[in-house]
Design a protein around this motif. Structure first.
Motif, short mmCIF file in Angstrom:
data_model
loop_
_atom_site.label_atom_id
_atom_site.label_comp_id
_atom_site.label_asym_id
_atom_site.label_seq_id
_atom_site.Cartn_x
_atom_site.Cartn_y
_atom_site.Cartn_z
N MET A 168 -4.25 15.96 -6.78
CA MET A 168 -4.53 14.65 -7.40
C MET A 168 -6.03 14.39 -7.55
N VAL A 174 -5.85 13.09 1.67
CA VAL A 174 -5.69 14.53 1.49
C VAL A 174 -6.11 15.19 2.81
N GLN A 175 -5.16 15.78 3.50
CA GLN A 175 -5.47 16.40 4.79
C GLN A 175 -6.31 17.66 4.58
N ARG A 182 -6.73 23.32 -1.52
CA ARG A 182 -5.45 23.67 -0.93
C ARG A 182 -4.45 24.00 -2.02
N ARG A 201 -1.10 8.96 -6.42
CA ARG A 201 -1.62 10.31 -6.73
C ARG A 201 -1.87 10.51 -8.22
N ARG A 216 7.27 -1.33 0.26
CA ARG A 216 8.23 -1.07 1.34
C ARG A 216 9.19 -2.24 1.47
N ARG A 237 0.84 -1.19 0.00
CA ARG A 237 0.00 0.00 0.00
C ARG A 237 0.87 1.24 0.00
N ARG A 238 0.79 2.03 -1.03
CA ARG A 238 1.51 3.29 -1.12
C ARG A 238 0.52 4.38 -1.52
N SER A 239 0.87 5.61 -1.23
CA SER A 239 0.01 6.71 -1.65
C SER A 239 0.11 6.84 -3.17
N CYS A 253 -5.16 7.99 -1.93
CA CYS A 253 -4.27 8.87 -1.16
C CYS A 253 -5.08 9.70 -0.17
C1 LIG Z 1 -2.40 12.38 8.38
C2 LIG Z 1 -1.92 12.30 6.95
C3 LIG Z 1 -2.03 13.41 6.13
C4 LIG Z 1 -1.63 13.34 4.80
N1 LIG Z 1 -1.87 14.41 3.99
C5 LIG Z 1 -1.57 14.31 2.69
C6 LIG Z 1 -1.94 15.35 1.81
O1 LIG Z 1 -2.57 16.33 2.19
N2 LIG Z 1 -1.60 15.23 0.50
C7 LIG Z 1 -0.91 14.13 0.03
O2 LIG Z 1 -0.63 14.09 -1.17
N3 LIG Z 1 -0.57 13.12 0.84
C8 LIG Z 1 -0.89 13.17 2.15
N4 LIG Z 1 -0.62 12.11 2.98
C9 LIG Z 1 0.09 10.93 2.46
C10 LIG Z 1 1.54 10.89 2.98
O3 LIG Z 1 2.31 11.86 2.31
C11 LIG Z 1 2.11 9.48 2.76
O4 LIG Z 1 1.33 8.54 3.46
C12 LIG Z 1 3.56 9.37 3.21
O5 LIG Z 1 4.39 10.18 2.42
C13 LIG Z 1 4.07 7.94 3.13
O6 LIG Z 1 3.96 7.44 1.81
P1 LIG Z 1 3.11 6.13 1.47
O7 LIG Z 1 1.69 6.40 1.86
O8 LIG Z 1 3.28 5.93 0.00
O9 LIG Z 1 3.68 4.99 2.26
C14 LIG Z 1 -1.03 12.15 4.30
C15 LIG Z 1 -0.92 11.03 5.13
C16 LIG Z 1 -1.38 11.10 6.43
C17 LIG Z 1 -1.31 9.85 7.28
#
Ligand SMILES: Cc1cc2nc3c(=O)[nH]c(=O)nc-3n(C[C@H](O)[C@H](O)[C@H](O)COP(=O)(O)O)c2cc1C
Length: 177
Positions: free
Chosen positions: A69, A114-115, A63, A14, A161, A10-12, A112
């Motif tokens: 994305m 998005v906060q 934002r 976008r 990972r 699982r990766r973010s 992904c």
């Molecule tokens: C609380 C939280 C807020 C995050 N906010 C954003 C965000 O606003 N935009 C974004 O592109 N990714 C966001 N992310 C994703 C993180 O950047 C990402 O989980 C982190 O870099 C690790 O990468 P991975 O998810 O690929 O393992 C957020 C993740 C978390 C847990």
């Protein structure tokens, strides 16, 4: 796939293709959220599913960074939480959001976080990103908007990972130091 393998892969994501995401997939992702553990089982969350392109584009603009994305996403799920129900609302909302990220990954979709909560709006003088999202999605004032989960078919590959490269130094046995 084991849970550990799911956690590794699982990766973010976008970048998404234009392929639509099925109602069934969205349903599965929401079911995973609805099964989340929550403090005292108060389940303080509500979810708004957005598919309309026009609204997705406006959400993408909420934002300056970190939300773009959503322009490519097929679906967005806005995670709203009622802070009057529990002082653990951020934890409860975050767990539900993460359940959706994991479920999306498990069924092969990209997603992904998005906060939204605590983030400024893109345009100066328009208040918070949260206010913008509330207006766009007609979310009542008493709810907090924690985040948006952006979902689509993957248009990028990210490496899983490496178990050997995890930050094992963050683990403390018996004592912190
Ligand atoms: C609380 C939280 C807020 C995050 N906010 C954003 C965000 O606003 N935009 C974004 O592109 N990714 C966001 N992310 C994703 C993180 O950047 C990402 O989980 C982190 O870099 C690790 O990468 P991975 O998810 O690929 O393992 C957020 C993740 C978390 C847990």
């Amino acid at each position: 796939m084991t849970f550990l393998e799911l956690s590794q892969t699982r990766r973010s994501i976008r970048k998404y293709t234009t392929e639509p995401v099925s109602d069934e997939a969205v349903q599965q992702i929401l079911q995973a959220a609805l099964m989340s553990p929550a403090s005292k089982r108060c389940n303080p969350w509500e979810f708004v599913v957005v598919r309309r392109r026009e609204v997705l584009n406006q959400l993408a603009d909420c934002r300056t960074y970190g939300s773009t994305m959503l322009q490519e996403a097929a679906v967005a799920i806005v995670v709203c939480v009622d802070p009057s129900l529990t002082d653990t609302w951020q934890c409860d909302g975050a767990i539900a959001a993460h359940q959706m990220l994991l479920e999306a990954a498990d069924i092969g979709l990209g997603a992904c976080w998005v906060q939204v909560f605590g983030r400024a709006a893109k345009s100066e003088g328009t208040g918070s990103a949260e206010d913008l999202v509330k207006t766009l999605c007609q979310i009542p004032d008493n709810m907090n908007v924690l985040c948006i989960i952006s979902i689509g078919h993957k248009n990028e590959e990210r490496k899983p990972r490496d178990l050997e490269k995890l930050q094992y130094e963050k683990i403390h046995i018996e004592h912190y130091k």
